[in-house]
Enzyme design. Structure first.
Site, PDB file in Angstrom:
ATOM      1  N   LYS A   1       0.837  -1.194   0.000  1.00 21.40           N
ATOM      2  CA  LYS A   1       0.000   0.000   0.000  1.00 21.40           C
ATOM      3  C   LYS A   1       0.882   1.257   0.000  1.00 21.40           C
ATOM      4  CE  LYS A   1      -3.866  -2.359   2.337  1.00 21.40           C
ATOM      5  NZ  LYS A   1      -4.894  -2.268   3.402  1.00 21.40           N
TER       6      LYS A   1
ATOM      7  N   TYR B   1     -12.031  -3.286  -4.131  1.00 23.37           N
ATOM      8  CA  TYR B   1     -12.624  -3.304  -2.794  1.00 23.37           C
ATOM      9  C   TYR B   1     -14.156  -3.325  -2.853  1.00 23.37           C
ATOM     10  CZ  TYR B   1      -8.241  -2.611  -0.173  1.00 23.37           C
ATOM     11  OH  TYR B   1      -7.006  -2.782   0.425  1.00 23.37           O
TER      12      TYR B   1
ATOM     13  N   PHE C   1     -16.023   3.250   6.050  1.00 26.92           N
ATOM     14  CA  PHE C   1     -14.616   3.558   5.760  1.00 26.92           C
ATOM     15  C   PHE C   1     -14.282   3.465   4.269  1.00 26.92           C
ATOM     16  CE2 PHE C   1     -14.774  -1.022   6.703  1.00 26.92           C
ATOM     17  CZ  PHE C   1     -14.046  -1.573   5.651  1.00 26.92           C
TER      18      PHE C   1
ATOM     19  N   ARG D   1      -1.554 -14.542   4.307  1.00 28.82           N
ATOM     20  CA  ARG D   1      -2.376 -13.876   5.341  1.00 28.82           C
ATOM     21  C   ARG D   1      -1.746 -14.051   6.726  1.00 28.82           C
ATOM     22  NH1 ARG D   1      -6.748 -10.388   3.951  1.00 28.82           N
ATOM     23  NH2 ARG D   1      -7.567 -10.835   6.013  1.00 28.82           N
TER      24      ARG D   1
ATOM     25  N   THR E   1      -5.965  -7.368  10.514  1.00 26.86           N
ATOM     26  CA  THR E   1      -6.246  -6.077   9.868  1.00 26.86           C
ATOM     27  C   THR E   1      -5.802  -4.899  10.732  1.00 26.86           C
ATOM     28  OG1 THR E   1      -8.165  -7.093   8.807  1.00 26.86           O
ATOM     29  CG2 THR E   1      -8.102  -4.681   8.847  1.00 26.86           C
TER      30      THR E   1
ATOM     31  N   ARG F   1       2.143  -6.604   9.719  1.00 29.68           N
ATOM     32  CA  ARG F   1       1.375  -5.491  10.304  1.00 29.68           C
ATOM     33  C   ARG F   1       1.715  -5.300  11.782  1.00 29.68           C
ATOM     34  NH1 ARG F   1      -4.374  -7.077   7.342  1.00 29.68           N
ATOM     35  NH2 ARG F   1      -4.064  -5.880   5.414  1.00 29.68           N
TER      36      ARG F   1
ATOM     37  N   ASN G   1      -2.135  -0.088   7.043  1.00 28.40           N
ATOM     38  CA  ASN G   1      -1.584  -1.373   7.482  1.00 28.40           C
ATOM     39  C   ASN G   1      -0.715  -2.044   6.427  1.00 28.40           C
ATOM     40  OD1 ASN G   1      -3.615  -2.072   5.775  1.00 28.40           O
ATOM     41  ND2 ASN G   1      -4.901  -3.090   7.303  1.00 28.40           N
TER      42      ASN G   1
ATOM     43  N   HIS H   1      -1.880  -5.289   1.308  1.00 28.02           N
ATOM     44  CA  HIS H   1      -3.114  -6.019   1.056  1.00 28.02           C
ATOM     45  C   HIS H   1      -2.746  -7.446   0.669  1.00 28.02           C
ATOM     46  CE1 HIS H   1      -6.962  -7.250  -0.616  1.00 28.02           C
ATOM     47  NE2 HIS H   1      -6.248  -7.804  -1.580  1.00 28.02           N
TER      48      HIS H   1
ATOM     49  N   GLU I   1      -8.773 -10.820  -7.947  1.00 30.63           N
ATOM     50  CA  GLU I   1      -7.808  -9.714  -7.854  1.00 30.63           C
ATOM     51  C   GLU I   1      -6.658  -9.867  -8.837  1.00 30.63           C
ATOM     52  OE1 GLU I   1      -8.911  -8.860  -3.156  1.00 30.63           O
ATOM     53  OE2 GLU I   1      -6.997  -9.797  -3.624  1.00 30.63           O
TER      54      GLU I   1
HETATM   55  P1  IDP Z   1      -7.856  -6.935   5.274  1.00 33.47           P
HETATM   56  O1  IDP Z   1      -6.996  -5.951   4.510  1.00 33.47           O
HETATM   57  O2  IDP Z   1      -7.169  -7.437   6.513  1.00 33.47           O
HETATM   58  O3  IDP Z   1      -8.385  -8.042   4.399  1.00 33.47           O
HETATM   59  P2  IDP Z   1     -10.531  -5.755   5.175  1.00 33.47           P
HETATM   60  O4  IDP Z   1     -11.562  -5.946   6.225  1.00 33.47           O
HETATM   61  O5  IDP Z   1     -10.702  -6.446   3.871  1.00 33.47           O
HETATM   62  O6  IDP Z   1      -9.102  -6.098   5.839  1.00 33.47           O
HETATM   63  O7  IDP Z   1     -10.440  -4.174   4.920  1.00 33.47           O
HETATM   64  C1  IDP Z   1      -9.701  -3.663   3.840  1.00 33.47           C
HETATM   65  C2  IDP Z   1      -8.843  -2.514   4.327  1.00 33.47           C
HETATM   66  O8  IDP Z   1      -9.696  -1.420   4.708  1.00 33.47           O
HETATM   67  C3  IDP Z   1      -8.016  -2.789   5.563  1.00 33.47           C
HETATM   68  O9  IDP Z   1      -6.792  -3.439   5.283  1.00 33.47           O
HETATM   69  C4  IDP Z   1      -7.802  -1.402   6.132  1.00 33.47           C
HETATM   70  O10 IDP Z   1      -6.781  -0.681   5.443  1.00 33.47           O
HETATM   71  C5  IDP Z   1      -9.139  -0.738   5.824  1.00 33.47           C
HETATM   72  N1  IDP Z   1     -10.143  -0.825   6.910  1.00 33.47           N
HETATM   73  C6  IDP Z   1     -10.845  -1.924   7.288  1.00 33.47           C
HETATM   74  N2  IDP Z   1     -11.732  -1.639   8.274  1.00 33.47           N
HETATM   75  C7  IDP Z   1     -11.587  -0.312   8.524  1.00 33.47           C
HETATM   76  C8  IDP Z   1     -12.219   0.606   9.452  1.00 33.47           C
HETATM   77  O11 IDP Z   1     -13.107   0.246  10.225  1.00 33.47           O
HETATM   78  N3  IDP Z   1     -11.795   1.904   9.419  1.00 33.47           N
HETATM   79  C9  IDP Z   1     -10.836   2.346   8.565  1.00 33.47           C
HETATM   80  N4  IDP Z   1     -10.217   1.514   7.682  1.00 33.47           N
HETATM   81  C10 IDP Z   1     -10.580   0.218   7.661  1.00 33.47           C
HETATM   82 MG    MG Z   2      -9.822  -8.033   2.878  1.00 31.53          MG
END
Ligand code: IDP
Ligand code: MG
Length: 168
Positions: free
Chosen positions: A19, A59, A67, A95, A101, A112, A132, A135, A146
């Site tokens: 990212k 996404y 968000f 993962r 996350t 992370r 974080n 991805h 993807e």
């Molecule tokens: P992941 O990247 O661990 O698969 P996802 O739930 O798919 O997590 O969310 C995608 C990305 O969106 C996360 O990596 C993070 O950067 C962001 N994100 C997820 N939940 C939130 C939130 O509640 N607030 C702000 N950003 C969020």
């Molecule tokens: Mg995800």
């Protein structure tokens, strides 16, 4: 040693994207090293300034969430480095190495957990996406979608790693 058809059944491809925070902090190399040293093979990689359309598609599962727009802004804030990694159970192995996350609860030893520390609560208060670093596809179906979204077939390479005899 040649691949048996049984080996091939367990080999997966997964999609990763470093990212903008990882690119801008100059730690892509360090993070990629962790994935390479686990034996995952890089079969595609490129730097991309992702368009809004690409990010919306990538996404799409999060469309409508609070968000979502912050996430699109964050991911479009600068170039990302996108890649495809191949290996046994690659989706879940990546993962595992990436971690949870929310960096504050991602285990020590994960990407992370070791390179970030913020929480969802903190990011939401600042009206920002959680930064974080990386991805990684969540499951095989997501990986397939993807990879197809970010790469054409001729950008994905087949070759042998020199250490294959010890990894496979
Ligand atoms: P992941 O990247 O661990 O698969 P996802 O739930 O798919 O997590 O969310 C995608 C990305 O969106 C996360 O990596 C993070 O950067 C962001 N994100 C997820 N939940 C939130 C939130 O509640 N607030 C702000 N950003 C969020
Ligand atoms: Mg995800």
């Amino acid at each position: 040693m040649t691949d048996s058809s049984k080996d091939l059944e367990t080999i997966e491809r997964t999609f990763v994207a470093f990212k903008p925070d990882a690119v801008q902090r100059g730690i892509v190399g360090e993070i990629l090293q962790r994935l390479e040293r686990a034996g995952l093979k890089i079969v595609a990689m490129k730097m991309v300034k992702a368009s809004n359309d690409l990010l919306h598609e990538h996404y799409s599962e999060h469309k409508g969430k609070d968000f979502f727009e912050n996430l699109i802004d964050f991911m479009g804030d600068g170039p990302v480095i996108a890649g495809v990694l191949e290996g046994v159970k690659a989706v879940s192995v990546v993962r595992k190495l990436v971690g949870a996350t929310e960096p504050y609860e991602a285990a020590a030893g994960t990407i992370r957990g070791d390179y970030a520390h913020v929480s969802v609560e903190h990011s939401n208060k600042k009206d920002k996406a959680v930064k974080n670093l990386i991805h990684a596809s969540g499951n095989l179906e997501e990986a397939e979608k993807e990879i197809g979204l970010w790469f054409s077939d001729d950008e994905i390479y087949t070759y042998n790693r020199a250490d294959k005899a010890h990894l496979m």
